[in-house]
Write a protein that holds these residues in place. Structure first.
Motif, PDB file in Angstrom:
ATOM      1  N   VAL A   1       0.879  -1.165   0.000  1.00  0.00           N
ATOM      2  CA  VAL A   1       0.000   0.000   0.000  1.00  0.00           C
ATOM      3  C   VAL A   1       0.913   1.209   0.000  1.00  0.00           C
ATOM      4  CG1 VAL A   1      -1.482   1.391   1.528  1.00  0.00           C
ATOM      5  CG2 VAL A   1      -2.030  -1.006   1.083  1.00  0.00           C
ATOM      6  N   VAL A   2       0.584   2.221  -0.793  1.00  0.00           N
ATOM      7  CA  VAL A   2       1.324   3.476  -0.788  1.00  0.00           C
ATOM      8  C   VAL A   2       0.474   4.479  -0.021  1.00  0.00           C
ATOM      9  CG1 VAL A   2       2.366   5.289  -2.186  1.00  0.00           C
ATOM     10  CG2 VAL A   2       2.350   2.927  -3.034  1.00  0.00           C
ATOM     11  N   ALA A   3       1.019   4.975   1.091  1.00  0.00           N
ATOM     12  CA  ALA A   3       0.266   5.885   1.954  1.00  0.00           C
ATOM     13  C   ALA A   3       0.930   7.256   2.006  1.00  0.00           C
ATOM     14  CB  ALA A   3       0.159   5.304   3.353  1.00  0.00           C
ATOM     15  N   LEU A   4       0.093   8.268   2.022  1.00  0.00           N
ATOM     16  CA  LEU A   4       0.511   9.662   2.184  1.00  0.00           C
ATOM     17  C   LEU A   4      -0.209  10.177   3.426  1.00  0.00           C
ATOM     18  CD1 LEU A   4       1.852  12.296   1.098  1.00  0.00           C
ATOM     19  CD2 LEU A   4      -0.274  12.682  -0.175  1.00  0.00           C
ATOM     20  N   GLY A   5       0.561  10.573   4.430  1.00  0.00           N
ATOM     21  CA  GLY A   5      -0.060  11.036   5.666  1.00  0.00           C
ATOM     22  C   GLY A   5      -0.947   9.986   6.303  1.00  0.00           C
ATOM     23  N   GLY A   6      -0.603   8.711   6.144  1.00  0.00           N
ATOM     24  CA  GLY A   6      -1.370   7.615   6.725  1.00  0.00           C
ATOM     25  C   GLY A   6      -2.525   7.114   5.880  1.00  0.00           C
ATOM     26  N   THR A   7      -2.858   7.820   4.796  1.00  0.00           N
ATOM     27  CA  THR A   7      -3.990   7.458   3.944  1.00  0.00           C
ATOM     28  C   THR A   7      -3.502   6.826   2.647  1.00  0.00           C
ATOM     29  OG1 THR A   7      -5.271   9.291   4.857  1.00  0.00           O
ATOM     30  CG2 THR A   7      -6.030   8.363   2.766  1.00  0.00           C
ATOM     31  N   MET A   8      -4.123   5.708   2.274  1.00  0.00           N
ATOM     32  CA  MET A   8      -3.756   5.015   1.036  1.00  0.00           C
ATOM     33  C   MET A   8      -4.078   5.882  -0.173  1.00  0.00           C
ATOM     34  SD  MET A   8      -5.126   1.380  -0.394  1.00  0.00           S
ATOM     35  CE  MET A   8      -4.955   0.978  -2.133  1.00  0.00           C
ATOM     36  N   ILE A   9      -3.071   6.060  -1.047  1.00  0.00           N
ATOM     37  CA  ILE A   9      -3.271   6.776  -2.313  1.00  0.00           C
ATOM     38  C   ILE A   9      -2.996   5.876  -3.519  1.00  0.00           C
ATOM     39  CG2 ILE A   9      -2.815   9.062  -1.355  1.00  0.00           C
ATOM     40  CD1 ILE A   9       0.012   8.840  -2.759  1.00  0.00           C
ATOM     41  N   GLY A  10      -2.487   4.668  -3.264  1.00  0.00           N
ATOM     42  CA  GLY A  10      -2.173   3.764  -4.368  1.00  0.00           C
ATOM     43  C   GLY A  10      -1.637   2.453  -3.861  1.00  0.00           C
ATOM     44  N   MET A  11      -1.238   1.635  -4.806  1.00  0.00           N
ATOM     45  CA  MET A  11      -0.655   0.331  -4.472  1.00  0.00           C
ATOM     46  C   MET A  11       0.403  -0.033  -5.499  1.00  0.00           C
ATOM     47  SD  MET A  11      -3.705  -2.235  -5.728  1.00  0.00           S
ATOM     48  CE  MET A  11      -2.743  -3.730  -5.679  1.00  0.00           C
ATOM     49  N   ILE A  12       1.342  -0.841  -5.052  1.00  0.00           N
ATOM     50  CA  ILE A  12       2.400  -1.361  -5.917  1.00  0.00           C
ATOM     51  C   ILE A  12       2.432  -2.868  -5.730  1.00  0.00           C
ATOM     52  CG2 ILE A  12       4.900  -1.452  -6.284  1.00  0.00           C
ATOM     53  CD1 ILE A  12       5.015   1.456  -5.466  1.00  0.00           C
ATOM     54  N   THR A  13       2.609  -3.591  -6.823  1.00  0.00           N
ATOM     55  CA  THR A  13       2.742  -5.038  -6.736  1.00  0.00           C
ATOM     56  C   THR A  13       4.043  -5.482  -7.394  1.00  0.00           C
ATOM     57  OG1 THR A  13       1.465  -5.334  -8.777  1.00  0.00           O
ATOM     58  CG2 THR A  13       0.252  -5.472  -6.691  1.00  0.00           C
ATOM     59  N   LEU A  14       4.614  -6.509  -6.845  1.00  0.00           N
ATOM     60  CA  LEU A  14       5.756  -7.222  -7.433  1.00  0.00           C
ATOM     61  C   LEU A  14       5.357  -8.692  -7.430  1.00  0.00           C
ATOM     62  CD1 LEU A  14       8.631  -5.332  -5.636  1.00  0.00           C
ATOM     63  CD2 LEU A  14       8.362  -5.508  -8.115  1.00  0.00           C
ATOM     64  N   ASP A  15       4.780  -9.130  -8.543  1.00  0.00           N
ATOM     65  CA  ASP A  15       4.250 -10.483  -8.661  1.00  0.00           C
ATOM     66  C   ASP A  15       4.955 -11.228  -9.780  1.00  0.00           C
ATOM     67  OD1 ASP A  15       2.223 -10.275  -6.671  1.00  0.00           O
ATOM     68  OD2 ASP A  15       0.971  -9.161  -8.070  1.00  0.00           O
ATOM     69  N   PRO A  16       4.982 -12.556  -9.700  1.00  0.00           N
ATOM     70  CA  PRO A  16       5.563 -13.325 -10.808  1.00  0.00           C
ATOM     71  C   PRO A  16       4.730 -13.137 -12.078  1.00  0.00           C
ATOM     72  CG  PRO A  16       5.125 -14.735  -8.896  1.00  0.00           C
ATOM     73  CD  PRO A  16       4.517 -13.403  -8.614  1.00  0.00           C
ATOM     74  N   ARG A  17       5.396 -12.882 -13.194  1.00  0.00           N
ATOM     75  CA  ARG A  17       4.697 -12.761 -14.484  1.00  0.00           C
ATOM     76  C   ARG A  17       4.347 -14.161 -14.942  1.00  0.00           C
ATOM     77  NH1 ARG A  17       3.425  -9.038 -18.284  1.00  0.00           N
ATOM     78  NH2 ARG A  17       3.449  -9.668 -20.467  1.00  0.00           N
TER      79      ARG A  17
ATOM     80  N   TYR B   1       4.433  10.857  -7.109  1.00  0.00           N
ATOM     81  CA  TYR B   1       4.296   9.798  -6.107  1.00  0.00           C
ATOM     82  C   TYR B   1       4.588   8.412  -6.694  1.00  0.00           C
ATOM     83  CZ  TYR B   1       1.791  13.296  -3.263  1.00  0.00           C
ATOM     84  OH  TYR B   1       1.429  14.405  -2.541  1.00  0.00           O
ATOM     85  N   ALA B   2       4.149   8.168  -7.923  1.00  0.00           N
ATOM     86  CA  ALA B   2       4.369   6.850  -8.528  1.00  0.00           C
ATOM     87  C   ALA B   2       5.861   6.571  -8.666  1.00  0.00           C
ATOM     88  CB  ALA B   2       3.667   6.747  -9.880  1.00  0.00           C
ATOM     89  N   PHE B   3       6.618   7.556  -9.133  1.00  0.00           N
ATOM     90  CA  PHE B   3       8.066   7.356  -9.250  1.00  0.00           C
ATOM     91  C   PHE B   3       8.682   7.112  -7.877  1.00  0.00           C
ATOM     92  CE2 PHE B   3      12.386   8.970  -8.925  1.00  0.00           C
ATOM     93  CZ  PHE B   3      13.014   8.114  -9.801  1.00  0.00           C
ATOM     94  N   GLU B   4       8.353   7.932  -6.912  1.00  0.00           N
ATOM     95  CA  GLU B   4       8.926   7.820  -5.569  1.00  0.00           C
ATOM     96  C   GLU B   4       8.631   6.445  -4.956  1.00  0.00           C
ATOM     97  OE1 GLU B   4       8.412  10.162  -1.328  1.00  0.00           O
ATOM     98  OE2 GLU B   4       8.096  11.294  -3.175  1.00  0.00           O
ATOM     99  N   ALA B   5       7.392   6.009  -5.065  1.00  0.00           N
ATOM    100  CA  ALA B   5       6.994   4.731  -4.476  1.00  0.00           C
ATOM    101  C   ALA B   5       7.567   3.543  -5.243  1.00  0.00           C
ATOM    102  CB  ALA B   5       5.467   4.648  -4.426  1.00  0.00           C
ATOM    103  N   CYS B   6       7.507   3.583  -6.566  1.00  0.00           N
ATOM    104  CA  CYS B   6       8.052   2.476  -7.368  1.00  0.00           C
ATOM    105  C   CYS B   6       9.558   2.355  -7.166  1.00  0.00           C
ATOM    106  CB  CYS B   6       7.719   2.651  -8.843  1.00  0.00           C
ATOM    107  SG  CYS B   6       5.980   2.362  -9.258  1.00  0.00           S
ATOM    108  N   ALA B   7      10.260   3.486  -7.115  1.00  0.00           N
ATOM    109  CA  ALA B   7      11.710   3.455  -6.892  1.00  0.00           C
ATOM    110  C   ALA B   7      12.030   2.793  -5.553  1.00  0.00           C
ATOM    111  CB  ALA B   7      12.288   4.864  -6.952  1.00  0.00           C
TER     112      ALA B   7
END
Length: 180
Positions: free
Chosen positions: A68-84, A114-120
């Motif tokens: 879960v990607v959170a900003l100030g404690g609140t979810m703003i997105g999600m990132i997954t690393l799953d097998p293709r 935010y997407a770049f920061e979280a994915c990185a």
């Protein structure tokens, strides 16, 4: 791919965000994410909100491979690393199963980096947890934002192919590539 024992037990902070395991308080944001027509544009469309309200568990996304990607404690997105999946087109190893980066953010969070920061941060964590493992990414080539993000994160094009009725861009990021 990502064993439960290697999945982060502690949140991963970035400059503005925190990557963490899902919690019950994130359920409404998960529903909003998958019901959003804007988010659904490049992932096959939004799902009906009433269907999601019935189907989404009390604590959604609580599994190895999902941040879960959170900003100030609140979810703003999600990132997954799953097998293709080996049945899908696009692989860099003959046996397939490479870690595939996926991400979704609520529209209110778009355009702020935010997407770049979280994915990185997720990619850096993965490189430490699974040294030498490549990470792949696939997106519609028509998704300009996703294409720019892939390049900024260090993904290099491997091929393009048709899938889900549209041209897909498929790239790889060697684990040694710095995400910043």
């Amino acid at each position: 791919m990502i064993e439960p024992g290697t999945w982060p037990t502690a949140p991963i902070p970035t400059e503005r965000l925190v990557l963490r395991a899902s919690e019950a308080r994130d359920r409404a944001a998960f529903v909003e994410l998958f019901a959003s027509p804007e988010v659904g544009t490049y992932i096959g469309g939004a799902r009906p909100r009433d269907e999601l309200e019935r189907a989404v568990p009390e604590v959604p996304g609580r599994r190895p491979g999902c941040f879960v990607v959170a900003l100030g404690g609140t979810m703003i997105g999600m990132i997954t690393l799953d097998p293709r999946g080996v049945e899908r087109r696009g692989h860099v190893r003959p046996e397939g199963g490479e870690a595939e980066l996926g991400y979704l953010f609520l529209p209110k969070a778009w355009g702020r980096g935010y997407a770049f920061e979280a994915c990185a941060a997720a990619l850096d964590w993965f490189a430490g947890a699974r040294p030498g493992e490549p990470v792949v990414l696939s997106t519609r080539s028509a998704n300009d934002r996703a294409m720019r993000l892939a390049a900024k994160l260090g993904f290099a094009e491997v091929e393009r192919f048709e899938e889900y009725g549209a041209e897909q861009w498929f790239g790889v990021r060697p684990s040694a590539t710095p995400a910043g």
